[in-house]
Design a protein around this motif. Structure first.
Motif, PDB file in Angstrom:
ATOM      1  N   TYR A  93    -101.326 -23.816  43.427  1.00 16.68           N
ATOM      2  CA  TYR A  93    -101.919 -22.686  42.693  1.00 16.68           C
ATOM      3  C   TYR A  93    -101.625 -21.368  43.407  1.00 16.68           C
ATOM      4  O   TYR A  93    -101.258 -20.377  42.783  1.00 16.68           O
ATOM      5  CB  TYR A  93    -103.431 -22.905  42.561  1.00 16.68           C
ATOM      6  N   ASP A  94    -101.783 -21.341  44.723  1.00 21.25           N
ATOM      7  CA  ASP A  94    -101.513 -20.121  45.496  1.00 21.25           C
ATOM      8  C   ASP A  94    -100.045 -19.713  45.385  1.00 21.25           C
ATOM      9  O   ASP A  94     -99.722 -18.523  45.322  1.00 21.25           O
ATOM     10  CB  ASP A  94    -101.882 -20.307  46.965  1.00 21.25           C
ATOM     11  N   ALA A  95     -99.154 -20.698  45.377  1.00 20.37           N
ATOM     12  CA  ALA A  95     -97.716 -20.404  45.351  1.00 20.37           C
ATOM     13  C   ALA A  95     -97.230 -19.994  43.966  1.00 20.37           C
ATOM     14  O   ALA A  95     -96.351 -19.141  43.853  1.00 20.37           O
ATOM     15  CB  ALA A  95     -96.926 -21.618  45.837  1.00 20.37           C
ATOM     16  N   THR A  96     -97.800 -20.596  42.925  1.00 20.92           N
ATOM     17  CA  THR A  96     -97.251 -20.383  41.579  1.00 20.92           C
ATOM     18  C   THR A  96     -98.212 -19.727  40.601  1.00 20.92           C
ATOM     19  O   THR A  96     -97.769 -19.243  39.561  1.00 20.92           O
ATOM     20  CB  THR A  96     -96.825 -21.729  40.963  1.00 20.92           C
ATOM     21  N   GLY A  97     -99.505 -19.753  40.889  1.00 20.50           N
ATOM     22  CA  GLY A  97    -100.481 -19.253  39.927  1.00 20.50           C
ATOM     23  C   GLY A  97    -100.800 -20.282  38.852  1.00 20.50           C
ATOM     24  O   GLY A  97    -101.651 -20.062  37.999  1.00 20.50           O
ATOM     25  N   ASP A  98    -100.132 -21.432  38.897  1.00 22.58           N
ATOM     26  CA  ASP A  98    -100.350 -22.509  37.945  1.00 22.58           C
ATOM     27  C   ASP A  98    -101.388 -23.451  38.530  1.00 22.58           C
ATOM     28  O   ASP A  98    -101.245 -23.916  39.656  1.00 22.58           O
ATOM     29  CB  ASP A  98     -99.030 -23.249  37.702  1.00 22.58           C
ATOM     30  N   ASP A  99    -102.435 -23.735  37.753  1.00 24.51           N
ATOM     31  CA  ASP A  99    -103.513 -24.560  38.306  1.00 24.51           C
ATOM     32  C   ASP A  99    -103.280 -26.049  38.141  1.00 24.51           C
ATOM     33  O   ASP A  99    -104.176 -26.848  38.419  1.00 24.51           O
ATOM     34  CB  ASP A  99    -104.865 -24.165  37.718  1.00 24.51           C
ATOM     35  N   GLY A 100    -102.110 -26.428  37.689  1.00 24.02           N
ATOM     36  CA  GLY A 100    -101.791 -27.844  37.620  1.00 24.02           C
ATOM     37  C   GLY A 100    -102.223 -28.512  36.344  1.00 24.02           C
ATOM     38  O   GLY A 100    -102.078 -29.714  36.205  1.00 24.02           O
ATOM     39  N   GLU A 101    -102.759 -27.750  35.400  1.00 22.47           N
ATOM     40  CA  GLU A 101    -103.151 -28.340  34.124  1.00 22.47           C
ATOM     41  C   GLU A 101    -101.906 -28.910  33.466  1.00 22.47           C
ATOM     42  O   GLU A 101    -100.947 -28.212  33.219  1.00 22.47           O
ATOM     43  CB  GLU A 101    -103.781 -27.270  33.231  1.00 22.47           C
ATOM     44  N   GLY A 102    -101.902 -30.179  33.231  1.00 20.83           N
ATOM     45  CA  GLY A 102    -100.783 -30.795  32.548  1.00 20.83           C
ATOM     46  C   GLY A 102     -99.624 -31.205  33.456  1.00 20.83           C
ATOM     47  O   GLY A 102     -98.635 -31.709  32.976  1.00 20.83           O
ATOM     48  N   ILE A 103     -99.746 -30.989  34.767  1.00 21.77           N
ATOM     49  CA  ILE A 103     -98.667 -31.395  35.662  1.00 21.77           C
ATOM     50  C   ILE A 103     -98.701 -32.920  35.780  1.00 21.77           C
ATOM     51  O   ILE A 103     -99.742 -33.517  36.018  1.00 21.77           O
ATOM     52  CB  ILE A 103     -98.800 -30.760  37.054  1.00 21.77           C
ATOM     53  N   SER A 104     -97.569 -33.527  35.610  1.00 21.40           N
ATOM     54  CA  SER A 104     -97.488 -34.979  35.671  1.00 21.40           C
ATOM     55  C   SER A 104     -97.441 -35.452  37.120  1.00 21.40           C
ATOM     56  O   SER A 104     -97.205 -34.658  38.035  1.00 21.40           O
ATOM     57  CB  SER A 104     -96.229 -35.456  34.941  1.00 21.40           C
ATOM     58  N   ILE A 105     -97.636 -36.732  37.304  1.00 24.57           N
ATOM     59  CA  ILE A 105     -97.506 -37.338  38.630  1.00 24.57           C
ATOM     60  C   ILE A 105     -96.102 -37.064  39.163  1.00 24.57           C
ATOM     61  O   ILE A 105     -95.913 -36.736  40.324  1.00 24.57           O
ATOM     62  CB  ILE A 105     -97.790 -38.860  38.569  1.00 24.57           C
ATOM     63  N   GLY A 139     -94.144 -34.536  38.428  1.00 24.87           N
ATOM     64  CA  GLY A 139     -94.055 -33.130  38.820  1.00 24.87           C
ATOM     65  C   GLY A 139     -94.734 -32.869  40.156  1.00 24.87           C
ATOM     66  O   GLY A 139     -94.215 -32.122  41.001  1.00 24.87           O
ATOM     67  N   GLU A 140     -95.898 -33.492  40.350  1.00 28.43           N
ATOM     68  CA  GLU A 140     -96.598 -33.318  41.621  1.00 28.43           C
ATOM     69  C   GLU A 140     -95.818 -33.967  42.762  1.00 28.43           C
ATOM     70  O   GLU A 140     -95.772 -33.432  43.872  1.00 28.43           O
ATOM     71  CB  GLU A 140     -98.010 -33.905  41.534  1.00 28.43           C
ATOM     72  N   ALA A 141     -95.203 -35.114  42.487  1.00 30.77           N
ATOM     73  CA  ALA A 141     -94.401 -35.791  43.521  1.00 30.77           C
ATOM     74  C   ALA A 141     -93.192 -34.947  43.894  1.00 30.77           C
ATOM     75  O   ALA A 141     -92.844 -34.828  45.074  1.00 30.77           O
ATOM     76  CB  ALA A 141     -93.967 -37.170  43.030  1.00 30.77           C
ATOM     77  N   GLN A 142     -92.559 -34.346  42.906  1.00 33.27           N
ATOM     78  CA  GLN A 142     -91.419 -33.469  43.181  1.00 33.27           C
ATOM     79  C   GLN A 142     -91.844 -32.256  44.005  1.00 33.27           C
ATOM     80  O   GLN A 142     -91.156 -31.870  44.951  1.00 33.27           O
ATOM     81  CB  GLN A 142     -90.753 -33.024  41.879  1.00 33.27           C
ATOM     82  N   ALA A 143     -92.989 -31.666  43.645  1.00 27.88           N
ATOM     83  CA  ALA A 143     -93.494 -30.520  44.406  1.00 27.88           C
ATOM     84  C   ALA A 143     -93.810 -30.929  45.849  1.00 27.88           C
ATOM     85  O   ALA A 143     -93.532 -30.181  46.798  1.00 27.88           O
ATOM     86  CB  ALA A 143     -94.734 -29.939  43.725  1.00 27.88           C
ATOM     87  N   MET A 144     -94.385 -32.123  46.016  1.00 22.70           N
ATOM     88  CA  MET A 144     -94.700 -32.615  47.357  1.00 22.70           C
ATOM     89  C   MET A 144     -93.418 -32.800  48.166  1.00 22.70           C
ATOM     90  O   MET A 144     -93.348 -32.405  49.340  1.00 22.70           O
ATOM     91  CB  MET A 144     -95.472 -33.939  47.262  1.00 22.70           C
ATOM     92  N   LEU A 145     -92.397 -33.399  47.558  1.00 25.37           N
ATOM     93  CA  LEU A 145     -91.127 -33.590  48.264  1.00 25.37           C
ATOM     94  C   LEU A 145     -90.493 -32.255  48.634  1.00 25.37           C
ATOM     95  O   LEU A 145     -89.971 -32.104  49.744  1.00 25.37           O
ATOM     96  CB  LEU A 145     -90.148 -34.405  47.411  1.00 25.37           C
ATOM     97  N   CYS A 146     -90.538 -31.289  47.735  1.00 27.27           N
ATOM     98  CA  CYS A 146     -89.980 -29.960  48.039  1.00 27.27           C
ATOM     99  C   CYS A 146     -90.673 -29.354  49.254  1.00 27.27           C
ATOM    100  O   CYS A 146     -90.020 -28.807  50.151  1.00 27.27           O
ATOM    101  CB  CYS A 146     -90.119 -29.030  46.836  1.00 27.27           C
TER     102      CYS A 146
END
Length: 199
Positions: free
Chosen positions: A60-72, A74-81
């Motif tokens: 949220y701090d990095a993108t302003g997106d609160d994760g509503e609708g982010i898939s597992i 998408g979250e895994a990809q963000a974690m890997l990044c």
């Protein structure tokens, strides 16, 4: 309105400050209270779901997106990044670093889940130890609030474990390539090609 504004905390607020602000805001926004409403309560709960989870808060701090609708996924990809980015500042294999970080995260999350589960069992046993003859039992209300918080924490742990597991599956598509030192033969051949004397 940002989630920080909803809870009334600055962006630099600690996890403890966010939790305390959530309790105050949820009490004020409760539909049974004057000035409270279902919409206000949902906004407060949503803000805490995002800011109370370190991974989601960072996103949220990095993108302003609160994760509503982010898939597992998408979250895994963000974690890997994020982990790949962290791996750039250490020596050694980036893949080994990321894999160790994922196992450490899973281990810590499992520990937190176990501690929370034990706390839930203890609170459920203690809930019936204090009775009030008339009116609202404030002890029960406090236990119920803590049980609600622990339930959210357990759900967050489950989700984090799913994301980490999926990140490990995504990591299987990567491999480490060992950088071979440039051979002297290739270097002398390329220098000779450009008309430079060979060493």
């Amino acid at each position: 309105m940002s989630h920080y504004e909803t809870l009334g905390v600055p962006r630099s607020a600690s996890a403890a400050e966010i939790k305390a602000a959530y309790r105050r805001a949820s009490s004020a926004a409760h539909p049974d209270r004057e000035g409270g409403s279902d919409a206000a309560m949902q906004a407060v709960n949503r803000a805490y779901e995002v800011l109370g989870n370190p991974e989601r808060r960072a996103h949220y701090d990095a993108t302003g997106d609160d994760g509503e609708g982010i898939s597992i996924e998408g979250e895994a990809q963000a974690m890997l990044c994020r982990l790949f980015s962290e791996s750039l500042s250490v020596d050694g294999s980036s893949l080994d670093f990321v894999l160790r970080a994922l196992f450490a995260l899973e281990f810590e999350t499992e520990q937190s889940k176990t501690e929370s589960s034990l706390r839930v069992a203890k609170l459920r046993r203690r809930r019936g130890t204090v009775l009030r003859r008339t009116g609202e039992n404030m002890f029960h209300a406090q236990v119920d609030r803590e049980l609600t918080d622990l339930d959210k924490r357990l759900k967050a742990c489950d989700q984090l474990l799913q994301v980490a597991e999926h990140a490990r599956l995504l990591l299987k598509d990567y491999e480490t390539v060992v950088d071979a030192a440039p051979s002297l033969f290739l270097r002398t051949e390329s220098l000779a090609y450009f008309g430079s004397p060979t060493p």
